[in-house]
Design a protein around this motif. Structure first.
Motif, PDB file in Angstrom:
ATOM      1  N   GLY A 132     -26.543 -15.897   7.554  1.00 41.11           N
ATOM      2  CA  GLY A 132     -26.691 -16.036   6.118  1.00 41.11           C
ATOM      3  C   GLY A 132     -26.050 -17.332   5.642  1.00 41.11           C
ATOM      4  O   GLY A 132     -25.254 -17.945   6.368  1.00 41.11           O
ATOM      5  N   TYR A 133     -26.393 -17.727   4.416  1.00 40.01           N
ATOM      6  CA  TYR A 133     -25.888 -18.994   3.871  1.00 40.01           C
ATOM      7  C   TYR A 133     -26.005 -20.104   4.912  1.00 40.01           C
ATOM      8  O   TYR A 133     -25.056 -20.837   5.197  1.00 40.01           O
ATOM      9  N   SER A 134     -27.190 -20.216   5.495  1.00 39.92           N
ATOM     10  CA  SER A 134     -27.371 -21.070   6.676  1.00 39.92           C
ATOM     11  C   SER A 134     -27.190 -22.563   6.401  1.00 39.92           C
ATOM     12  O   SER A 134     -26.937 -23.331   7.333  1.00 39.92           O
ATOM     13  N   LEU A 135     -27.300 -22.977   5.150  1.00 40.78           N
ATOM     14  CA  LEU A 135     -27.091 -24.388   4.837  1.00 40.78           C
ATOM     15  C   LEU A 135     -25.655 -24.820   5.098  1.00 40.78           C
ATOM     16  O   LEU A 135     -25.380 -26.002   5.320  1.00 40.78           O
ATOM     17  N   GLN A 136     -24.730 -23.852   5.063  1.00 40.08           N
ATOM     18  CA  GLN A 136     -23.319 -24.146   5.305  1.00 40.08           C
ATOM     19  C   GLN A 136     -22.868 -23.737   6.717  1.00 40.08           C
ATOM     20  O   GLN A 136     -21.701 -23.873   7.077  1.00 40.08           O
ATOM     21  N   ALA A 137     -23.797 -23.226   7.542  1.00 42.29           N
ATOM     22  CA  ALA A 137     -23.416 -22.621   8.821  1.00 42.29           C
ATOM     23  C   ALA A 137     -23.234 -23.625   9.953  1.00 42.29           C
ATOM     24  O   ALA A 137     -22.583 -23.327  10.949  1.00 42.29           O
ATOM     25  N   PHE A 138     -23.802 -24.839   9.811  1.00 45.90           N
ATOM     26  CA  PHE A 138     -23.761 -25.830  10.889  1.00 45.90           C
ATOM     27  C   PHE A 138     -23.006 -27.082  10.451  1.00 45.90           C
ATOM     28  O   PHE A 138     -23.058 -27.469   9.275  1.00 45.90           O
ATOM     29  N   ASP A 139     -22.340 -27.708  11.409  1.00 48.27           N
ATOM     30  CA  ASP A 139     -21.673 -28.970  11.087  1.00 48.27           C
ATOM     31  C   ASP A 139     -22.648 -30.141  11.247  1.00 48.27           C
ATOM     32  O   ASP A 139     -23.839 -29.941  11.531  1.00 48.27           O
ATOM     33  N   ASN A 142     -23.094 -32.140  13.530  1.00 47.13           N
ATOM     34  CA  ASN A 142     -23.609 -32.278  14.897  1.00 47.13           C
ATOM     35  C   ASN A 142     -24.509 -31.116  15.302  1.00 47.13           C
ATOM     36  O   ASN A 142     -24.896 -31.003  16.471  1.00 47.13           O
ATOM     37  N   GLY A 143     -24.811 -30.240  14.343  1.00 47.85           N
ATOM     38  CA  GLY A 143     -25.680 -29.103  14.637  1.00 47.85           C
ATOM     39  C   GLY A 143     -24.992 -27.967  15.352  1.00 47.85           C
ATOM     40  O   GLY A 143     -25.652 -27.086  15.915  1.00 47.85           O
ATOM     41  N   GLN A 144     -23.666 -27.947  15.303  1.00 50.98           N
ATOM     42  CA  GLN A 144     -22.906 -26.875  15.948  1.00 50.98           C
ATOM     43  C   GLN A 144     -22.625 -25.755  14.941  1.00 50.98           C
ATOM     44  O   GLN A 144     -22.299 -26.032  13.779  1.00 50.98           O
ATOM     45  N   LEU A 145     -22.742 -24.514  15.393  1.00 53.70           N
ATOM     46  CA  LEU A 145     -22.353 -23.391  14.539  1.00 53.70           C
ATOM     47  C   LEU A 145     -20.854 -23.469  14.270  1.00 53.70           C
ATOM     48  O   LEU A 145     -20.062 -23.666  15.190  1.00 53.70           O
ATOM     49  N   LYS A 146     -20.471 -23.288  13.019  1.00 48.13           N
ATOM     50  CA  LYS A 146     -19.059 -23.412  12.655  1.00 48.13           C
ATOM     51  C   LYS A 146     -18.256 -22.145  12.936  1.00 48.13           C
ATOM     52  O   LYS A 146     -17.068 -22.205  13.267  1.00 48.13           O
ATOM     53  N   ASP A 147     -18.888 -20.989  12.787  1.00 49.19           N
ATOM     54  CA  ASP A 147     -18.196 -19.703  12.859  1.00 49.19           C
ATOM     55  C   ASP A 147     -18.087 -19.243  14.317  1.00 49.19           C
ATOM     56  O   ASP A 147     -19.086 -18.889  14.949  1.00 49.19           O
ATOM     57  N   GLN A 148     -16.868 -19.239  14.848  1.00 48.85           N
ATOM     58  CA  GLN A 148     -16.659 -18.850  16.239  1.00 48.85           C
ATOM     59  C   GLN A 148     -17.058 -17.403  16.495  1.00 48.85           C
ATOM     60  O   GLN A 148     -17.589 -17.069  17.560  1.00 48.85           O
ATOM     61  N   ALA A 149     -16.839 -16.541  15.501  1.00 47.95           N
ATOM     62  CA  ALA A 149     -17.225 -15.141  15.660  1.00 47.95           C
ATOM     63  C   ALA A 149     -18.739 -15.015  15.805  1.00 47.95           C
ATOM     64  O   ALA A 149     -19.239 -14.191  16.590  1.00 47.95           O
ATOM     65  N   LYS A 150     -19.483 -15.846  15.069  1.00 46.03           N
ATOM     66  CA  LYS A 150     -20.941 -15.839  15.179  1.00 46.03           C
ATOM     67  C   LYS A 150     -21.391 -16.345  16.551  1.00 46.03           C
ATOM     68  O   LYS A 150     -22.354 -15.830  17.130  1.00 46.03           O
ATOM     69  N   ILE A 151     -20.696 -17.334  17.070  1.00 45.11           N
ATOM     70  CA  ILE A 151     -21.018 -17.856  18.400  1.00 45.11           C
ATOM     71  C   ILE A 151     -20.820 -16.763  19.446  1.00 45.11           C
ATOM     72  O   ILE A 151     -21.669 -16.561  20.331  1.00 45.11           O
ATOM     73  N   GLU A 152     -19.713 -16.038  19.349  1.00 42.24           N
ATOM     74  CA  GLU A 152     -19.427 -14.969  20.304  1.00 42.24           C
ATOM     75  C   GLU A 152     -20.450 -13.844  20.180  1.00 42.24           C
ATOM     76  O   GLU A 152     -20.877 -13.254  21.186  1.00 42.24           O
ATOM     77  N   GLU A 153     -20.876 -13.547  18.959  1.00 43.44           N
ATOM     78  CA  GLU A 153     -21.914 -12.531  18.745  1.00 43.44           C
ATOM     79  C   GLU A 153     -23.227 -12.963  19.402  1.00 43.44           C
ATOM     80  O   GLU A 153     -23.899 -12.175  20.079  1.00 43.44           O
ATOM     81  N   LEU A 154     -23.585 -14.219  19.221  1.00 43.02           N
ATOM     82  CA  LEU A 154     -24.809 -14.748  19.816  1.00 43.02           C
ATOM     83  C   LEU A 154     -24.723 -14.740  21.338  1.00 43.02           C
ATOM     84  O   LEU A 154     -25.714 -14.424  22.023  1.00 43.02           O
ATOM     85  N   GLU A 155     -23.559 -15.070  21.877  1.00 44.63           N
ATOM     86  CA  GLU A 155     -23.378 -15.073  23.339  1.00 44.63           C
ATOM     87  C   GLU A 155     -23.616 -13.680  23.912  1.00 44.63           C
ATOM     88  O   GLU A 155     -24.246 -13.528  24.959  1.00 44.63           O
ATOM     89  N   GLN A 156     -23.114 -12.648  23.240  1.00 47.37           N
ATOM     90  CA  GLN A 156     -23.288 -11.286  23.720  1.00 47.37           C
ATOM     91  C   GLN A 156     -24.762 -10.858  23.641  1.00 47.37           C
ATOM     92  O   GLN A 156     -25.304 -10.257  24.575  1.00 47.37           O
ATOM     93  N   ILE A 157     -25.407 -11.189  22.535  1.00 41.86           N
ATOM     94  CA  ILE A 157     -26.814 -10.826  22.370  1.00 41.86           C
ATOM     95  C   ILE A 157     -27.676 -11.550  23.408  1.00 41.86           C
ATOM     96  O   ILE A 157     -28.608 -10.978  23.977  1.00 41.86           O
ATOM     97  N   PHE A 158     -27.366 -12.805  23.666  1.00 44.11           N
ATOM     98  CA  PHE A 158     -28.141 -13.569  24.641  1.00 44.11           C
ATOM     99  C   PHE A 158     -27.938 -13.001  26.050  1.00 44.11           C
ATOM    100  O   PHE A 158     -28.894 -12.917  26.835  1.00 44.11           O
ATOM    101  N   LYS A 159     -26.721 -12.610  26.350  1.00 42.85           N
ATOM    102  CA  LYS A 159     -26.446 -11.972  27.643  1.00 42.85           C
ATOM    103  C   LYS A 159     -27.251 -10.677  27.773  1.00 42.85           C
ATOM    104  O   LYS A 159     -27.847 -10.396  28.823  1.00 42.85           O
ATOM    105  N   ASP A 160     -27.279  -9.896  26.701  1.00 46.00           N
ATOM    106  CA  ASP A 160     -28.058  -8.657  26.695  1.00 46.00           C
ATOM    107  C   ASP A 160     -29.549  -8.954  26.873  1.00 46.00           C
ATOM    108  O   ASP A 160     -30.269  -8.207  27.544  1.00 46.00           O
TER     109      ASP A 160
END
Length: 202
Positions: free
Chosen positions: A145-152, A154-172
């Protein structure tokens, strides 16, 4: 290493979903090859008399068949997916059913608070239709959500918790792809039904 096709579900030139898929492409480079496919050049579906796909649609469906799995990242427009994504899926269902039994992961980024939750729900219904019959990964959705503020810058996701969530989903998803493709290889009944499927008889 798995080969995934990532479909950008919008024709926007400035989409945060493109940023999300590009981030995934870089972040998971050691786990999978992710090819991003733009659908902005696919014409609007018009149900031609002959079930022959336009060049861009054929290119997409060929890549779908070759991929171990498909990732679709879509924004949310009016509680649903963009018209171009629905149109693209209509081309796929009408011409060659390339998504039948294909493992699919859904992601989405949108400007509002809820991300693309309602669009993803609608997309699940579409992909589960008899003409598409994709194998959507259950009990999972990745929303930004609020995706306009979600990336720096360099195109990196700012929220570490979101990165960890994505890592788990991708592993699944990798595990889901392995299990699904084992089941599909054991039975080709859906593929046979899809080959004989006709909109006119349903």
């Amino acid at each position: 290493m798995k080969n995934f096709l990532a479909i950008l579900g919008t024709n926007s030139d400035h989409s945060t979903n493109r940023l999300l898929l590009q981030f995934m492409q870089r972040h998971f480079v050691e786990q999978a090859n992710i090819e991003i496919f733009e659908i902005k050049n696919i014409p609007a579906f018009n149900k031609p008399e002959v079930k022959q796909a336009p060049h861009e649609v054929q290119k997409l469906t060929d890549k779908m068949r070759e991929a171990d799995g498909v990732i679709i990242s879509s924004p949310e427009y009016n509680h649903s997916v963009p018209a171009i994504l629905k149109s693209t899926l209509e081309w796929v269902s009408y011409t060659n059913q390339a998504l039948v039994d294909k493992p699919v992961m859904l992601t989405g980024a949108s400007y509002g608070k809820l991300g693309s939750s309602r669009a993803q729900s609608h997309l699940r219904q579409i992909l589960d239709s008899p003409e598409l019959k994709a194998r959507i990964m259950p009990s999972s959705e990745f929303l930004i959500g609020y995706s306009l503020q979600a990336f720096d810058d360099n195109g990196q996701l700012k929220d570490q918790a979101k990165i960890e969530e994505l890592e788990q989903i991708f592993k699944d998803f990798i595990q889901f792809v392995e299990i699904t493709n084992q089941l599909v290889n054991a039975s080709d009944s859906h593929q046979k039904k899809a080959t004989n499927f006709s909109w006119e008889t349903h």
